[in-house]
Design an enzyme around this catalytic site. Structure first.
Site, mmCIF file in Angstrom:
data_model
loop_
_atom_site.group_PDB
_atom_site.id
_atom_site.type_symbol
_atom_site.label_atom_id
_atom_site.label_comp_id
_atom_site.label_asym_id
_atom_site.label_seq_id
_atom_site.Cartn_x
_atom_site.Cartn_y
_atom_site.Cartn_z
ATOM 1 N N LYS A 13 30.093 -48.009 -34.743
ATOM 2 C CA LYS A 13 31.034 -48.114 -33.681
ATOM 3 C C LYS A 13 31.918 -47.027 -33.431
ATOM 4 C CE LYS A 13 32.808 -51.314 -36.180
ATOM 5 N NZ LYS A 13 31.970 -51.423 -37.460
ATOM 6 N N ARG A 88 37.927 -59.209 -35.326
ATOM 7 C CA ARG A 88 37.113 -59.392 -36.636
ATOM 8 C C ARG A 88 37.071 -60.956 -37.047
ATOM 9 N NH1 ARG A 88 37.379 -53.923 -38.528
ATOM 10 N NH2 ARG A 88 36.084 -53.608 -40.317
ATOM 11 N N ARG A 127 28.882 -41.184 -45.228
ATOM 12 C CA ARG A 127 29.735 -40.810 -44.102
ATOM 13 C C ARG A 127 31.070 -39.856 -44.733
ATOM 14 N NH1 ARG A 127 32.418 -45.602 -40.758
ATOM 15 N NH2 ARG A 127 33.035 -46.785 -42.839
ATOM 16 N N ARG A 161 36.439 -41.494 -47.081
ATOM 17 C CA ARG A 161 37.004 -42.816 -47.151
ATOM 18 C C ARG A 161 37.137 -43.388 -48.552
ATOM 19 N NH1 ARG A 161 36.083 -46.310 -41.995
ATOM 20 N NH2 ARG A 161 36.261 -48.223 -43.480
ATOM 21 N N ARG A 172 32.579 -55.616 -47.642
ATOM 22 C CA ARG A 172 33.055 -55.686 -46.095
ATOM 23 C C ARG A 172 31.732 -56.257 -45.320
ATOM 24 N NH1 ARG A 172 33.982 -49.560 -46.578
ATOM 25 N NH2 ARG A 172 33.685 -49.443 -44.267
HETATM 26 P P1 ADP Z 1 34.505 -49.702 -40.670
HETATM 27 O O1 ADP Z 1 34.403 -48.551 -40.079
HETATM 28 O O2 ADP Z 1 33.491 -49.896 -41.813
HETATM 29 O O3 ADP Z 1 33.780 -50.977 -39.666
HETATM 30 P P2 ADP Z 1 37.323 -50.196 -40.300
HETATM 31 O O4 ADP Z 1 37.489 -48.654 -40.360
HETATM 32 O O5 ADP Z 1 37.131 -50.853 -39.029
HETATM 33 O O6 ADP Z 1 35.835 -50.306 -41.142
HETATM 34 O O7 ADP Z 1 37.886 -50.908 -41.380
HETATM 35 C C1 ADP Z 1 38.555 -50.768 -42.603
HETATM 36 C C2 ADP Z 1 39.292 -51.802 -43.074
HETATM 37 O O8 ADP Z 1 40.362 -51.892 -42.372
HETATM 38 C C3 ADP Z 1 38.497 -53.109 -43.258
HETATM 39 O O9 ADP Z 1 37.448 -53.317 -44.357
HETATM 40 C C4 ADP Z 1 40.032 -54.052 -43.233
HETATM 41 O O10 ADP Z 1 40.332 -54.081 -44.553
HETATM 42 C C5 ADP Z 1 40.796 -53.369 -42.311
HETATM 43 N N1 ADP Z 1 40.579 -53.700 -41.100
HETATM 44 C C6 ADP Z 1 40.319 -53.070 -39.898
HETATM 45 N N2 ADP Z 1 40.174 -53.605 -38.557
HETATM 46 C C7 ADP Z 1 40.510 -54.811 -39.097
HETATM 47 C C8 ADP Z 1 40.583 -56.259 -38.329
HETATM 48 N N3 ADP Z 1 40.651 -56.252 -37.273
HETATM 49 N N4 ADP Z 1 41.201 -57.346 -39.067
HETATM 50 C C9 ADP Z 1 41.525 -57.206 -40.406
HETATM 51 N N5 ADP Z 1 41.340 -56.094 -41.174
HETATM 52 C C10 ADP Z 1 40.851 -55.023 -40.322
HETATM 53 P P1 ADP Z 2 31.411 -47.634 -38.123
HETATM 54 O O1 ADP Z 2 32.620 -46.943 -37.232
HETATM 55 O O2 ADP Z 2 30.658 -48.855 -37.152
HETATM 56 O O3 ADP Z 2 31.701 -48.103 -39.338
HETATM 57 P P2 ADP Z 2 30.135 -45.116 -37.935
HETATM 58 O O4 ADP Z 2 30.465 -44.593 -36.685
HETATM 59 O O5 ADP Z 2 31.410 -44.204 -38.621
HETATM 60 O O6 ADP Z 2 30.179 -46.464 -38.270
HETATM 61 O O7 ADP Z 2 29.097 -44.569 -38.633
HETATM 62 C C1 ADP Z 2 28.703 -44.473 -40.085
HETATM 63 C C2 ADP Z 2 27.818 -43.223 -40.574
HETATM 64 O O8 ADP Z 2 26.745 -43.374 -40.095
HETATM 65 C C3 ADP Z 2 28.742 -41.940 -39.952
HETATM 66 O O9 ADP Z 2 28.497 -40.954 -41.055
HETATM 67 C C4 ADP Z 2 27.811 -41.731 -38.965
HETATM 68 O O10 ADP Z 2 27.636 -40.244 -38.728
HETATM 69 C C5 ADP Z 2 26.520 -42.257 -39.129
HETATM 70 N N1 ADP Z 2 25.864 -42.917 -37.863
HETATM 71 C C6 ADP Z 2 26.401 -43.265 -37.068
HETATM 72 N N2 ADP Z 2 25.209 -43.865 -36.154
HETATM 73 C C7 ADP Z 2 24.136 -43.527 -36.593
HETATM 74 C C8 ADP Z 2 22.711 -43.768 -36.199
HETATM 75 N N3 ADP Z 2 22.511 -44.052 -34.916
HETATM 76 N N4 ADP Z 2 21.839 -43.053 -36.986
HETATM 77 C C9 ADP Z 2 22.143 -42.578 -38.278
HETATM 78 N N5 ADP Z 2 23.522 -42.464 -38.820
HETATM 79 C C10 ADP Z 2 24.426 -42.611 -37.947
#
Ligand code: ADP
Ligand code: ADP
Ligand code: ZN
Length: 215
Positions: A13, A88, A127, A161, A172
């Site tokens: 994302k 979410r 990551r 992170r 998660r």
């Molecule tokens: P990821 O990149 O792994 O999808 P995020 O960066 O979006 O994770 O979120 C990291 C953490 O922040 C989540 O595990 C949760 O604790 C909190 N968080 C983020 N967005 C939300 C949301 N919309 N509702 C509740 N908690 C959230």
């Molecule tokens: P999210 O925001 O959904 O938690 P990220 O965009 O941070 O996910 O992606 C998670 C990790 O995977 C990052 O280190 C990113 O560089 C890598 N990544 C993202 N998309 C791809 C893909 N299509 N193939 C392989 N690695 C990816």
């Protein structure tokens, strides 16, 4: 244009949002990034969210919806929004409908990144991001072009992170399955959900998303 990018942790994302920001001048609204900024600044929201985030559980609906409300209020009506990591829960989906109406916006697409759970552990644990500009990287899938220096800004400082460890990622993913995936029917009713193969290479995912946005 207003879109939601939906998918479990590590689905891509954030990666795809920053490409959309660059290519289309849209604005990324990541509640995860907003919460991490609040934790770092030790604001009341940050103090409340810190431990919950470290456990990989969800922060309260009221907190995240208020963050989104503030961001939308500060944005020009012409700038498209990419909701990354929000909504979410079912309650957040209802709040988003209300917030969109309040700020005169309408949702165009919900893009679900379809991914394999086992690959996500590898993605999340590998990551890292640039400590200066936030550009995302990966130990195996996306190293900087010049080793040790950010492609975007040249900084040599990177960070990981605290919640990107296997145990927290499993929590998660379970939260995603239990609370986030069930909101899809809320949008399917309006016929705006599009599934994209999130296991494809980053560029191919970008192309598949572009196809949806330009359709
Ligand atoms: P990821 O990149 O792994 O999808 P995020 O960066 O979006 O994770 O979120 C990291 C953490 O922040 C989540 O595990 C949760 O604790 C909190 N968080 C983020 N967005 C939300 C949301 N919309 N509702 C509740 N908690 C959230
Ligand atoms: P999210 O925001 O959904 O938690 P990220 O965009 O941070 O996910 O992606 C998670 C990790 O995977 C990052 O280190 C990113 O560089 C890598 N990544 C993202 N998309 C791809 C893909 N299509 N193939 C392989 N690695 C990816
Ligand atoms: Zn950088």
């Amino acid at each position: 244009m207003n879109i939601i990018l939906l998918g479990p942790p590590g689905a891509g994302k954030g990666t795809q949002s920053s490409l959309l920001v660059e290519q289309r001048g849209m604005r990324q609204l990541s509640t995860g990034d907003m919460l991490r900024a609040a934790v770092k600044a030790e604001t009341p929201v940050g103090l409340e969210a810190k431990a919950v985030m470290e456990r990989g559980e969800l922060v309260s609906d009221a907190i995240v919806s208020a963050l989104i409300d503030d961001e939308l209020a500060a944005m020009s009506a012409e700038t498209g929004a990419i909701f990354d990591g929000y909504p979410r829960t079912a309650a957040q989906a209802v709040s988003l409908d209300e917030l969109l109406a309040k700020h005169g916006r309408k949702l165009d697409h919900v893009i679900e990144l379809d991914v394999d759970e086992e690959a996500l552990v590898d993605r999340v644990t590998g990551r890292f991001t640039c400590a200066n500009c936030g550009e995302g990287y990966h130990d195996r899938h996306k190293q900087p072009e010049v080793a040790g220096a950010c492609d975007k800004c040249g900084s040599t400082e990177f960070k990981r992170r605290k919640d990107d460890n296997e145990e927290t990622v499993r929590t998660r993913m379970a939260e995603y399955r239990a609370k986030t995936a069930p909101i899809l029917p809320h949008y399917e009713k309006s016929g705006i959900v599009r599934r994209v193969d999130g296991m494809a290479a980053i560029d191919d995912v970008t192309r598949a998303i572009a196809k949806v946005l330009d359709s």
